[in-house]
Design a protein around this motif. Structure first.
Motif, PDB file in Angstrom:
ATOM      1  N   SER A   1       0.841  -1.339   0.275  1.00 21.56           N
ATOM      2  CA  SER A   1       0.006   0.045  -0.183  1.00 21.56           C
ATOM      3  C   SER A   1       0.967   1.306  -0.162  1.00 21.56           C
ATOM      4  CB  SER A   1      -0.740  -0.078   1.442  1.00 21.56           C
ATOM      5  OG  SER A   1      -1.708   1.626   1.377  1.00 21.56           O
ATOM      6  N   PRO A   2       0.268   2.763  -0.151  1.00 25.01           N
ATOM      7  CA  PRO A   2       1.282   3.463  -0.159  1.00 25.01           C
ATOM      8  C   PRO A   2       1.529   4.199   1.017  1.00 25.01           C
ATOM      9  CG  PRO A   2      -0.548   3.705  -1.846  1.00 25.01           C
ATOM     10  CD  PRO A   2      -0.930   2.671  -1.333  1.00 25.01           C
ATOM     11  N   ASP A   3       0.618   3.883   1.631  1.00 27.16           N
ATOM     12  CA  ASP A   3       0.681   4.090   3.515  1.00 27.16           C
ATOM     13  C   ASP A   3       1.864   3.222   3.795  1.00 27.16           C
ATOM     14  OD1 ASP A   3      -1.648   5.536   2.706  1.00 27.16           O
ATOM     15  OD2 ASP A   3      -2.907   4.179   3.575  1.00 27.16           O
ATOM     16  N   ASP A   4       1.987   2.389   3.298  1.00 30.54           N
ATOM     17  CA  ASP A   4       3.340   1.099   3.971  1.00 30.54           C
ATOM     18  C   ASP A   4       4.976   2.265   3.685  1.00 30.54           C
ATOM     19  OD1 ASP A   4       1.610  -0.342   4.352  1.00 30.54           O
ATOM     20  OD2 ASP A   4       2.441  -1.540   2.850  1.00 30.54           O
ATOM     21  N   ASN A   5       4.433   2.949   3.038  1.00 28.31           N
ATOM     22  CA  ASN A   5       6.490   4.098   2.765  1.00 28.31           C
ATOM     23  C   ASN A   5       5.618   4.921   2.553  1.00 28.31           C
ATOM     24  OD1 ASN A   5       8.345   4.987   1.608  1.00 28.31           O
ATOM     25  ND2 ASN A   5       8.251   3.350   0.411  1.00 28.31           N
ATOM     26  N   PHE A   6       5.635   5.836   4.201  1.00 22.71           N
ATOM     27  CA  PHE A   6       6.238   7.311   4.936  1.00 22.71           C
ATOM     28  C   PHE A   6       7.242   8.122   4.382  1.00 22.71           C
ATOM     29  CE2 PHE A   6       5.277  10.029   8.460  1.00 22.71           C
ATOM     30  CZ  PHE A   6       5.397  10.863   7.983  1.00 22.71           C
ATOM     31  N   GLN A   7       8.064   8.615   3.969  1.00 23.31           N
ATOM     32  CA  GLN A   7       9.239   9.182   4.519  1.00 23.31           C
ATOM     33  C   GLN A   7      11.055   8.454   3.632  1.00 23.31           C
ATOM     34  OE1 GLN A   7       9.591  13.143   4.219  1.00 23.31           O
ATOM     35  NE2 GLN A   7       7.986  13.386   3.459  1.00 23.31           N
TER      36      GLN A   7
ATOM     37  N   ARG B   1      16.780   8.194   9.136  1.00 22.03           N
ATOM     38  CA  ARG B   1      15.491   8.937   8.803  1.00 22.03           C
ATOM     39  C   ARG B   1      14.772   9.085   9.061  1.00 22.03           C
ATOM     40  NH1 ARG B   1      15.293   8.512   3.327  1.00 22.03           N
ATOM     41  NH2 ARG B   1      16.264   6.841   2.711  1.00 22.03           N
ATOM     42  N   ILE B   2      14.691   8.526  10.499  1.00 24.69           N
ATOM     43  CA  ILE B   2      13.316   9.767  11.278  1.00 24.69           C
ATOM     44  C   ILE B   2      13.648  11.113  11.232  1.00 24.69           C
ATOM     45  CG2 ILE B   2      11.645  10.046  13.514  1.00 24.69           C
ATOM     46  CD1 ILE B   2      11.747   7.294  11.784  1.00 24.69           C
ATOM     47  N   ALA B   3      14.749  11.559  11.496  1.00 27.85           N
ATOM     48  CA  ALA B   3      15.383  12.857  11.834  1.00 27.85           C
ATOM     49  C   ALA B   3      14.755  13.402  10.353  1.00 27.85           C
ATOM     50  CB  ALA B   3      16.986  12.736  11.668  1.00 27.85           C
ATOM     51  N   GLN B   4      15.280  12.497   9.399  1.00 25.65           N
ATOM     52  CA  GLN B   4      15.191  13.360   7.602  1.00 25.65           C
ATOM     53  C   GLN B   4      13.531  13.709   7.706  1.00 25.65           C
ATOM     54  OE1 GLN B   4      17.707  14.168   4.776  1.00 25.65           O
ATOM     55  NE2 GLN B   4      15.805  15.856   4.825  1.00 25.65           N
ATOM     56  N   ALA B   5      12.813  13.092   7.747  1.00 27.75           N
ATOM     57  CA  ALA B   5      11.068  13.012   7.886  1.00 27.75           C
ATOM     58  C   ALA B   5      10.910  14.148   8.481  1.00 27.75           C
ATOM     59  CB  ALA B   5      10.921  12.080   8.464  1.00 27.75           C
TER      60      ALA B   5
END
Length: 377
Positions: A56-62, A100-104
């Protein structure tokens, strides 16, 4: 590319089949999954595949791949805190995707068009980190032939990501605290006060409250950093996300290498599901990259021998009925095996860190946390 479920983990302990029991999951033994190539290829021909289901598109967030409850909750918290200018402290084991969290957070903030500057506090020598963060004036120390801007000035108007903040030297912590509170500092060797507008996002894999108690980290700095803590779950708590992560990394590396991979046999996926992943998502990413390199057809050639070798430990007097209930025990045994195989060499290309996909400083930190010490003969 790093991406951020409760799972039952089986492995072979000293030649005896064992399993790791997670509350709420029925124990499984390693005999329950067959890892031989012949049967894997047969099932592949029968159409058993974990790569055919469209995510799903929701499976990849930032770039944060997953759908398990901890990741869904983490995304929700990111969306809440990102539009603010509050300091964020990201907590998680190495390889879980803290950068990755910081970049998001930066990408979803009003500072998204401004710089995102990264500093790994563990990778910079203690004698140089003050200059790296705050800059220096000409002549401030031997070799300082001119003025140099520090990372805080480079990040002015944007976000500064301080990775492994727990490794920041104690004597430098008051200066960082002042910048967080007052948004001002002096360059090394300078007297002029420099003002900046910087949002700080910090991350650590260490136990900061424990370090505060041991007087290894300033309590006032910890409280100033801990305005909005985010916990990134380790991969062993995200069993239902492993399929998505495998597909994600297969797609990324296959595209990069000009290959097409459509299938991974059931047994190989189950081997991935039953592995404890002490190196977390980074370790999975490295395994999949190697598998894509080895794949010559459209079936993923997972190096199962490496996984089986990694989850075996030194022989001890166990019976086949013993069930290991602690994932920390599994991680401890996994690290000890790598250390034993390398004659307890931690760093370097042939050291235990390289085998585990961990930085030298990270492996040392894990060894300290798990109480791993070499016993003298």
């Amino acid at each position: 590319m790093n991406a951020i479920a409760e799972q039952n983990t089986g492995f072979q302990h000293g030649g005896f089949p064992c399993s790791i029991t997670i509350p709420g999951a029925a124990p499984r033994k390693i005999q329950d999954i067959q890892l031989n190539e012949t049967e894997s290829n047969a099932r592949a021909r029968d159409g058993a595949s974990y790569l055919n289901t469209e995510p799903s598109p929701d499976d990849n967030f930032q770039g944060i791949v997953g759908r398990c409850a901890p990741i869904v909750g983490l995304r929700r918290e990111i969306k809440v805190v990102a539009p603010t200018d509050s300091t964020v402290l990201i907590l998680g084991e190495t390889g879980t995707g803290k950068e990755r969290i910081a970049q998001a957070i930066h990408n979803l903030s009003s500072r998204r068009e401004r710089p995102f500057i990264k500093v790994n506090c563990a990778a910079i020598p203690a004698g140089l980190i003050e200059s790296e963060l705050f800059g220096h004036e000409r002549g401030s120390f031997t070799g300082a032939v001119g003025r140099r801007l520090g990372r805080f000035e480079m990040a002015n108007g944007g976000t500064l990501f301080l990775d492994e903040i727990g490794d920041l030297p104690f004597e430098l912590q008051p200066k960082l605290l002042r910048v967080l509170q007052e948004q001002e500092f002096e360059r090394l060797g300078g007297t002029q006060t420099t003002r900046v507008d910087v949002r700080v996002v910090a991350a650590t894999s260490r136990d900061l409250p424990g370090m505060v108690s041991a007087r290894e980290f300033r309590s006032d700095l910890f409280y100033r950093l801990n305005v909005f803590p985010l916990r990134v779950p380790p991969l062993r708590e995200r069993g239902e996300d492993i399929n998505l992560l495998v597909r994600h990394f297969v797609d990324v590396f296959a595209k990069r290498m000009g290959k097409r991979i459509d299938d991974i046999p059931t047994e190989k996926m189950e081997a991935l599901l039953h592995y404890p992943w002490p190196g977390n998502v980074r370790e999975l990413q490295n395994i999949i990259e190697r598998a894509v390199i080895l794949s010559t057809g459209n079936v993923l050639m997972l190096p199962l021998d490496e996984l089986k070798q990694a989850i075996q430990v030194n022989p001890v007097n166990l019976t086949s009925d013993i069930v290991i209930t602690s994932l920390e025990d599994a991680a401890r045994e996994h690290i000890i095996q790598a250390l034993t195989a390398t004659n307890w060499v931690v760093g370097g290309p042939k050291g235990a860190g390289a085998r585990l996909g961990l930085a030298r400083t990270t492996l040392i930190s894990k060894m300290q946390r798990l109480g791993i010490k070499r016993e003298c003969a």
